[in-house]
Design an enzyme around this catalytic site. Structure first.
Site, PDB file in Angstrom:
ATOM      1  CB  CYS A  47      -0.928  -0.038   1.215  1.00 24.05           C
ATOM      2  SG  CYS A  47      -1.823   1.475   1.472  1.00 24.05           S
ATOM      3  CE  LYS A  56      -4.908   5.434  -6.090  1.00 25.37           C
ATOM      4  NZ  LYS A  56      -5.076   3.994  -5.969  1.00 25.37           N
ATOM      5  NE  ARG A 278      -1.409  -6.701  -5.164  1.00 25.44           N
ATOM      6  CZ  ARG A 278      -0.114  -6.421  -5.276  1.00 25.44           C
ATOM      7  NH1 ARG A 278       0.371  -5.958  -6.428  1.00 25.44           N
ATOM      8  NH2 ARG A 278       0.724  -6.597  -4.260  1.00 25.44           N
ATOM      9  CG  HIS A 450     -25.574  25.616  -2.609  1.00 28.73           C
ATOM     10  ND1 HIS A 450     -25.776  24.739  -3.642  1.00 28.73           N
ATOM     11  CD2 HIS A 450     -25.553  26.861  -3.153  1.00 28.73           C
ATOM     12  CE1 HIS A 450     -25.893  25.415  -4.771  1.00 28.73           C
ATOM     13  NE2 HIS A 450     -25.758  26.703  -4.507  1.00 28.73           N
TER      14      HIS A 450
HETATM   15  C1  LIG Z   1      -0.982  -0.188  -7.855  1.00 26.44           C
HETATM   16  C2  LIG Z   1      -1.873  -0.516  -6.682  1.00 26.44           C
HETATM   17  C3  LIG Z   1      -2.793   0.408  -6.258  1.00 26.44           C
HETATM   18  C4  LIG Z   1      -3.615   0.134  -5.160  1.00 26.44           C
HETATM   19  N1  LIG Z   1      -4.519   1.082  -4.767  1.00 26.44           N
HETATM   20  C5  LIG Z   1      -5.302   0.841  -3.704  1.00 26.44           C
HETATM   21  C6  LIG Z   1      -6.216   1.817  -3.245  1.00 26.44           C
HETATM   22  O1  LIG Z   1      -6.315   2.919  -3.801  1.00 26.44           O
HETATM   23  N2  LIG Z   1      -6.966   1.535  -2.157  1.00 26.44           N
HETATM   24  C7  LIG Z   1      -6.867   0.324  -1.501  1.00 26.44           C
HETATM   25  O2  LIG Z   1      -7.587   0.118  -0.519  1.00 26.44           O
HETATM   26  N3  LIG Z   1      -6.016  -0.622  -1.926  1.00 26.44           N
HETATM   27  C8  LIG Z   1      -5.239  -0.391  -3.001  1.00 26.44           C
HETATM   28  N4  LIG Z   1      -4.335  -1.347  -3.398  1.00 26.44           N
HETATM   29  C9  LIG Z   1      -4.314  -2.638  -2.670  1.00 26.44           C
HETATM   30  C10 LIG Z   1      -3.522  -2.511  -1.361  1.00 26.44           C
HETATM   31  O3  LIG Z   1      -2.211  -2.104  -1.656  1.00 26.44           O
HETATM   32  C11 LIG Z   1      -3.533  -3.830  -0.625  1.00 26.44           C
HETATM   33  O4  LIG Z   1      -4.865  -4.263  -0.436  1.00 26.44           O
HETATM   34  C12 LIG Z   1      -2.866  -3.709   0.733  1.00 26.44           C
HETATM   35  O5  LIG Z   1      -1.536  -3.276   0.613  1.00 26.44           O
HETATM   36  C13 LIG Z   1      -2.910  -5.048   1.466  1.00 26.44           C
HETATM   37  O6  LIG Z   1      -2.334  -4.900   2.712  1.00 26.44           O
HETATM   38  P1  LIG Z   1      -1.644  -6.147   3.450  1.00 26.44           P
HETATM   39  O7  LIG Z   1      -1.117  -5.596   4.721  1.00 26.44           O
HETATM   40  O8  LIG Z   1      -2.580  -7.275   3.469  1.00 26.44           O
HETATM   41  O9  LIG Z   1      -0.472  -6.588   2.476  1.00 26.44           O
HETATM   42  P2  LIG Z   1       0.793  -5.821   1.900  1.00 26.44           P
HETATM   43  O10 LIG Z   1       0.572  -4.359   1.872  1.00 26.44           O
HETATM   44  O11 LIG Z   1       1.117  -6.491   0.623  1.00 26.44           O
HETATM   45  O12 LIG Z   1       1.922  -6.090   2.975  1.00 26.44           O
HETATM   46  C14 LIG Z   1       2.409  -7.370   3.206  1.00 26.44           C
HETATM   47  C15 LIG Z   1       3.840  -7.274   3.701  1.00 26.44           C
HETATM   48  O13 LIG Z   1       4.271  -8.548   4.125  1.00 26.44           O
HETATM   49  C16 LIG Z   1       5.636  -8.702   3.810  1.00 26.44           C
HETATM   50  N5  LIG Z   1       5.952 -10.131   3.794  1.00 26.44           N
HETATM   51  C17 LIG Z   1       5.547 -11.082   2.901  1.00 26.44           C
HETATM   52  N6  LIG Z   1       6.000 -12.289   3.272  1.00 26.44           N
HETATM   53  C18 LIG Z   1       6.705 -12.100   4.410  1.00 26.44           C
HETATM   54  C19 LIG Z   1       7.410 -12.963   5.294  1.00 26.44           C
HETATM   55  N7  LIG Z   1       7.455 -14.281   5.099  1.00 26.44           N
HETATM   56  N8  LIG Z   1       8.030 -12.425   6.369  1.00 26.44           N
HETATM   57  C20 LIG Z   1       7.978 -11.083   6.618  1.00 26.44           C
HETATM   58  N9  LIG Z   1       7.326 -10.226   5.817  1.00 26.44           N
HETATM   59  C21 LIG Z   1       6.690 -10.734   4.743  1.00 26.44           C
HETATM   60  C22 LIG Z   1       5.750  -8.020   2.447  1.00 26.44           C
HETATM   61  O14 LIG Z   1       7.090  -7.607   2.203  1.00 26.44           O
HETATM   62  C23 LIG Z   1       4.812  -6.829   2.621  1.00 26.44           C
HETATM   63  O15 LIG Z   1       5.493  -5.677   3.054  1.00 26.44           O
HETATM   64  C24 LIG Z   1      -3.492  -1.098  -4.476  1.00 26.44           C
HETATM   65  C25 LIG Z   1      -2.539  -2.040  -4.885  1.00 26.44           C
HETATM   66  C26 LIG Z   1      -1.748  -1.758  -5.971  1.00 26.44           C
HETATM   67  C27 LIG Z   1      -0.733  -2.765  -6.398  1.00 26.44           C
END
Ligand SMILES: Cc1cc2nc3c(=O)[nH]c(=O)nc-3n(C[C@H](O)[C@H](O)[C@H](O)COP(=O)(O)OP(=O)(O)OC[C@H]3O[C@@H](n4cnc5c(N)ncnc54)[C@H](O)[C@@H]3O)c2cc1C
Length: 474
Positions: A47, A56, A278, A450
């Site tokens: 994110c 953004k 994804r 408004h």
């Molecule tokens: C281009 C793009 C635009 C987006 N825009 C939006 C938006 O506008 N609004 C919105 O709500 N969502 C948006 N998203 C989706 C959003 O980014 C994800 O839903 C969100 O980041 C998920 O959060 P998370 O914490 O589940 O995972 P992530 O943010 O993916 O974080 C997971 C973390 O775990 C770490 N990790 C993985 N495996 C291990 C391990 N074994 N040990 C230690 N660390 C590990 C990774 O390095 C990562 O940092 C967008 C995504 C993309 C790609």
């Protein structure tokens, strides 16, 4: 434990420092639990580093350039030149401020931060493997674990990401110069947001989509507003075609696609962005060590308290399934921490908003009219076109509408679909209304400032009850 390991104990280990993981860690620490957060890359996850925030930032940059270049009617004559390298440096600065903020908040709340990849060693131990030769690893014994490892972009056969010709969204957000032409595979929300950004920066954009429309998860009258505006920006859509392979040609590349009829088409471009969805990250975790299964799409199944099939292991965010959105993950993170702390927390998914930052933006929450019918409600809808909004006219942004869906007998709001400037903000009011159990009458009786775009929310509610003043009632 392997030889050389340092062993520590913790109440809660959180694996992954994205929005789901850091929220879970901070909330758990607020309950005075001893919390260890392991992150293999940068805090903030997809994110902050490669998703929501960077995209953004570039949407803002592209919008600013485009508005300046197209404001003749307002008496503004400008011919902006864009330095993408400078824009990306500004974007990186925004990202650094936020990731630095997450680190400070974790530390201030007493979360122990570990850098490295965490994997399960057994049901109560994770091993955190530090990067780099000779960096070793350490074992952390835990009572409860929260898996928050997120997701990664899906690669399609023949299009391995190389960061040069074949880009993932992450690569596209880090480009230093504006490509002359870009072929985007996939017209989902990431493909559409980035196509709009590059088209506004002057890139010649072609979108190839296997299905027959953009943003297939949205109702067609919502997605068609965005598609038409995208076409006005010069984006060329090729529907019903799937990308097959590519080859270097004439200093650029040629992509071959296959149509539904089995014909082969070809498109030239400087670069290709593959944005077809994804997939959850579970392969880094050694889940076999704890006997935890994933479903057929790779997600970790959870209940409404974010618990997996193991009592002391929780999963939150993208890795726990759709919708893969940052705010859904953050809420799950809070719930996981609260459940571990013995609080009576559970998830209530009735009003998860979603936004697409295209032109115009889309904001949705709750049920569509069709879904409301399927769930046994007797829906009534009210709609306000943006062309009837004074504020939209002053913004020169009159495409789209606000629609509310309610249960006719009770008047309770069930959902809303907004396609309008600032729809990502407008949808917040409608999410709150649904969460509070507001009726059409409540929303219609709420005095709105408004002239603002949010007046359209009030008008749509009044339109559903036949009381609209600024539009003809249905
Ligand atoms: C281009 C793009 C635009 C987006 N825009 C939006 C938006 O506008 N609004 C919105 O709500 N969502 C948006 N998203 C989706 C959003 O980014 C994800 O839903 C969100 O980041 C998920 O959060 P998370 O914490 O589940 O995972 P992530 O943010 O993916 O974080 C997971 C973390 O775990 C770490 N990790 C993985 N495996 C291990 C391990 N074994 N040990 C230690 N660390 C590990 C990774 O390095 C990562 O940092 C967008 C995504 C993309 C790609």
């Amino acid at each position: 434990m392997v030889v050389g390991d340092i062993a520590t104990g913790t109440d809660v280990v959180v694996i992954g420092g994205g929005p789901a993981g850091y929220t879970a860690a901070i909330r758990a620490a607020q309950f005075d639990l001893d919390v260890t957060l392991a992150e293999t890359n940068a805090l903030g996850g997809t994110c902050l580093n490669h998703g929501c925030i960077p995209s953004k930032a570039l949407v803002t940059g592209a919008n600013t350039a485009h508005e300046a270049a197209t404001a003749e009617e307002l008496g503004i004559h400008a011919d902006p030149s864009v330095d993408l390298g400078e824009m990306v440096a500004w974007k990186d600065d925004v990202v650094d401020q936020l990731t630095g903020g997450v680190e400070k908040l974790c530390k201030a709340n007493g979360v122990n931060l570990l850098e490295g990849r965490a994997e399960f060693a057994d049901e109560n131990t994770v091993r955190v493997i530090h990067d780099g030769e000779g960096q070793g690893s350490e074992s952390v014994e835990f009572q409860d674990a929260i898996i928050a490892t997120g997701s990664r972009p899906i690669e399609i056969p023949g299009f391995a990401f190389d960061g040069d010709r074949i880009l993932s969204s992450r690569h596209a957000l880090a480009l230093e110069s504006i490509p002359e032409s870009l072929l985007v595979v996939g017209a989902g929300y990431i493909g559409m947001e980035l196509s709009t950004v590059f088209a506004k920066l002057g890139t010649d954009v072609t979108v190839v989509e296997m299905l027959d429309d953009v943003l297939p998860t949205y109702e067609s009258d919502v997605s068609s507003v965005v598609k038409e505006r995208a076409q006005q920006l010069g984006i060329d859509f090729q529907f019903g075609e799937s990308a097959q392979d590519w080859e270097e040609m004439d200093g650029g590349i040629t992509v071959h696609t296959e149509t539904e009829e089995g014909e082969i088409d070809e498109y030239g471009a400087e670069k290709v962005l593959v944005a077809v969805g994804r997939t959850p990250i579970t392969d880094t975790l050694n889940l076999d060590a704890i006997d935890l299964d994933t479903d057929d799409r790779g997600f970790i199944p959870t209940d409404d308290r974010t618990r997996t099939t193991l009592d002391h292991v929780y999963a939150v965010g993208d890795v726990a399934g759709d919708p893969m959105l940052a705010h859904k993950g953050m809420k799950e993170g809070e719930v996981a921490a609260e459940v571990i702390a013995g609080e009576p927390a559970a998830l209530d998914y009735q009003a998860i908003p979603a936004a697409v930052f295209t032109d115009p933006e889309i904001g949705t929450v709750g049920l569509t009219e069709t879904e409301a019918k399927e769930e046994g409600f007797e829906p009534v809808v009210g709609q306000m076109p943006m062309r009837a909004s004074g504020r939209a006219l002053t913004l020169e942004e009159t495409d789209g509408f606000v629609r509310v869906v309610a249960d006719e007998p009770s008047g309770f709001l069930l959902g809303a679909q907004v396609v309008a400037p600032e729809a990502s903000e407008l949808i917040g009011e409608l999410g709150l209304a649904i969460e509070m159990g507001a009726t059409l009458e409540d929303v219609g009786a709420t005095i709105h400032t408004h002239p603002t775009l949010s007046e359209a929310v009030m008008e749509a509610a009044e339109n559903a009850t036949g009381k609209a003043i600024h539009t003809l009632n249905r």
